[in-house]
Design a protein around this motif. Structure first.
Motif, short mmCIF file in Angstrom:
data_model
loop_
_atom_site.label_atom_id
_atom_site.label_comp_id
_atom_site.label_asym_id
_atom_site.label_seq_id
_atom_site.Cartn_x
_atom_site.Cartn_y
_atom_site.Cartn_z
N TYR A 115 0.85 -1.19 0.00
CA TYR A 115 0.00 0.00 0.00
C TYR A 115 0.89 1.24 0.00
O TYR A 115 1.91 1.29 0.70
N GLY A 116 0.49 2.23 -0.80
CA GLY A 116 1.29 3.45 -0.84
C GLY A 116 1.10 4.20 -2.14
O GLY A 116 0.01 4.20 -2.72
N GLY A 117 2.17 4.84 -2.60
CA GLY A 117 2.12 5.64 -3.82
C GLY A 117 2.14 4.78 -5.07
O GLY A 117 2.19 3.55 -5.00
N PRO A 118 2.12 5.43 -6.23
CA PRO A 118 2.11 4.69 -7.49
C PRO A 118 3.29 3.74 -7.67
O PRO A 118 3.20 2.77 -8.44
N ASP A 119 4.39 4.00 -6.94
CA ASP A 119 5.57 3.15 -7.10
C ASP A 119 5.39 1.75 -6.52
O ASP A 119 6.27 0.89 -6.71
N VAL A 120 4.27 1.47 -5.85
CA VAL A 120 4.03 0.10 -5.36
C VAL A 120 3.51 -0.79 -6.48
O VAL A 120 3.39 -2.01 -6.31
N ILE A 121 3.20 -0.20 -7.65
CA ILE A 121 2.72 -0.97 -8.80
C ILE A 121 3.92 -1.42 -9.63
O ILE A 121 4.71 -0.59 -10.10
N HIS A 122 4.05 -2.72 -9.81
CA HIS A 122 5.18 -3.29 -10.54
C HIS A 122 4.71 -3.99 -11.81
O HIS A 122 3.61 -4.56 -11.85
N ASP A 123 5.56 -3.96 -12.80
CA ASP A 123 5.34 -4.68 -14.06
C ASP A 123 5.98 -6.06 -13.88
O ASP A 123 7.19 -6.21 -13.94
N ASP A 124 5.14 -7.08 -13.63
CA ASP A 124 5.64 -8.42 -13.31
C ASP A 124 5.41 -9.40 -14.44
O ASP A 124 4.44 -9.30 -15.20
N GLU A 125 6.30 -10.38 -14.52
CA GLU A 125 6.11 -11.52 -15.42
C GLU A 125 5.56 -12.66 -14.56
O GLU A 125 6.18 -13.07 -13.57
N VAL A 126 4.37 -13.17 -14.91
CA VAL A 126 3.71 -14.20 -14.10
C VAL A 126 3.19 -15.30 -15.02
O VAL A 126 3.12 -15.13 -16.24
N ALA A 127 2.81 -16.40 -14.42
CA ALA A 127 2.24 -17.50 -15.19
C ALA A 127 0.84 -17.14 -15.65
O ALA A 127 0.10 -16.43 -14.96
N GLN A 128 0.47 -17.63 -16.81
CA GLN A 128 -0.89 -17.40 -17.31
C GLN A 128 -1.89 -18.11 -16.41
O GLN A 128 -1.70 -19.27 -16.07
N PRO A 129 -2.96 -17.43 -15.98
CA PRO A 129 -3.93 -18.07 -15.07
C PRO A 129 -4.73 -19.15 -15.77
O PRO A 129 -4.85 -19.16 -17.01
N VAL A 130 -5.25 -20.05 -14.96
CA VAL A 130 -6.05 -21.16 -15.48
C VAL A 130 -7.47 -21.03 -14.94
O VAL A 130 -7.66 -20.92 -13.72
N PRO A 131 -8.49 -21.03 -15.81
CA PRO A 131 -9.87 -20.88 -15.32
C PRO A 131 -10.34 -22.12 -14.56
O PRO A 131 -10.00 -23.25 -14.91
N GLY A 132 -11.12 -21.87 -13.52
CA GLY A 132 -11.74 -22.95 -12.77
C GLY A 132 -13.18 -23.12 -13.19
O GLY A 132 -13.65 -22.50 -14.15
N PRO A 133 -13.94 -23.96 -12.48
CA PRO A 133 -15.35 -24.18 -12.83
C PRO A 133 -16.13 -22.86 -12.84
O PRO A 133 -16.01 -22.04 -11.93
N GLY A 134 -16.90 -22.65 -13.89
CA GLY A 134 -17.69 -21.44 -14.01
C GLY A 134 -16.91 -20.22 -14.44
O GLY A 134 -17.44 -19.11 -14.43
N GLU A 135 -15.65 -20.41 -14.82
CA GLU A 135 -14.81 -19.29 -15.21
C GLU A 135 -14.34 -19.44 -16.66
O GLU A 135 -14.35 -20.54 -17.22
N VAL A 136 -13.90 -18.32 -17.23
CA VAL A 136 -13.29 -18.34 -18.56
C VAL A 136 -11.97 -17.57 -18.50
O VAL A 136 -11.76 -16.74 -17.63
#
Length: 287
Positions: free
Chosen positions: A9-30
């Motif tokens: 929590y804080g100023g705009p600098d707490v927002i990072h450009d991250d490389e993450v794994a692609q999410p996987v949908p669960g039941p009822g999701e797309v």
């Protein structure tokens, strides 16, 4: 994939450009291939920790509440067969609890609405929060009808949508702004959409209504009118109705700026200094 995540929590600098794994949908999701998300003022409050007791989040938190995208996959083959109502390749929008500021996002099927072919998909990302708020303020809480006189206090995205919807309903609409000065006359409804005390309450006719999205109910002025504070409700029927008006040309989507998704922290910073007029889209880059 890329995701813009809040690491504290804080100023705009707490927002990072991250490389993450692609999410996987669960039941009822797309799984959505994101076309655009947006900046909403409430997300600045979330980032600063002002909403921590109301909207707790797990950190790091992928930002983005409005989403527009194309259905890329689902948890089961039923979706591809169309039995759920959506199909791979459908263009949709919806309001999420975060996760939209990324290349791909997982979304519950039941919060998504198809976007008509006449409507630009990325532009439609401006509708879920601002459009729904305006729709519910005008029709559900103010009950605006033809022949009424309506004052819109606010010239941001919600105010612009609200003014168009009230005119569509047949009302005479006056929009208040800092540059406009005093507003004259009496009004059947005042829609208060700015973070300041509602100064136009004395202009409401007896039996009229004051609708606020910013001032809490216990701080609204009293008078011979109805005073309502509300928090926008996620409603796919309202969102679909809003999309129909956009598709028919009755309502236009005003986009003030289009920025790369990686500019999200800069957009937050600009908003804090008053340098972000209107609605800004954040667009993922494509290879």
């Amino acid at each position: 994939m890329r995701a813009m995540r809040m690491h504290g929590y804080g100023g705009p600098d707490v927002i990072h450009d991250d490389e993450v794994a692609q999410p996987v949908p669960g039941p009822g999701e797309v799984l959505l291939r994101v076309a655009a998300t947006t900046f909403n003022p409430s997300e600045a409050g979330l980032r600063r920790g002002l909403l921590r007791s109301i909207v707790p989040v797990d950190l790091p938190y992928t930002m983005g509440l409005d989403v527009a995208g194309t259905v890329a996959a689902a948890a089961s083959s039923e979706l591809a067969a169309g039995s759920s109502g959506l199909a791979v390749g459908d263009r949709v929008i919806g309001r999420l609890d975060g996760r939209a500021a990324a290349d791909f996002a997982v979304a519950p099927e039941n919060v998504l609405v198809r976007v008509p072919p006449e409507v630009d998909l990325a532009d439609a990302a401006a509708l879920p929060i601002a459009g729904l708020t305006a729709w519910q303020a005008v029709f559900e809480h103010a009950g605006v009808t033809a022949g009424q006189r309506v004052l819109i206090n606010g010239t941001g995205a919600i105010g612009r949508f609200a003014a168009q919807l009230a005119r569509h309903a047949g009302a005479e609409v006056v929009v208040a702004s800092r540059s406009r000065g005093d507003v004259a006359g009496r009004f059947d409804a005042v829609l208060h959409l700015v973070p300041a005390p509602p100064r136009h309450a004395p202009l409401i006719r007896p039996g009229g209504v004051l609708v606020s999205v910013t001032t809490p109910a216990d701080q609204l002025p009293a008078g011979d009118f109805r005073a309502v504070h509300f928090i926008v409700r996620n409603d796919t029927a309202d969102l679909a109705a809003m999309l129909e008006l956009v598709a028919s040309g009755e309502v236009t989507i005003d986009i003030a700026g289009r920025r790369p998704l990686t500019d999200l922290a800069a957009v937050h910073a600009a908003a804090e200094t008053g340098g972000l007029p209107g609605k800004t889209l954040l667009l993922p880059s494509r290879p």
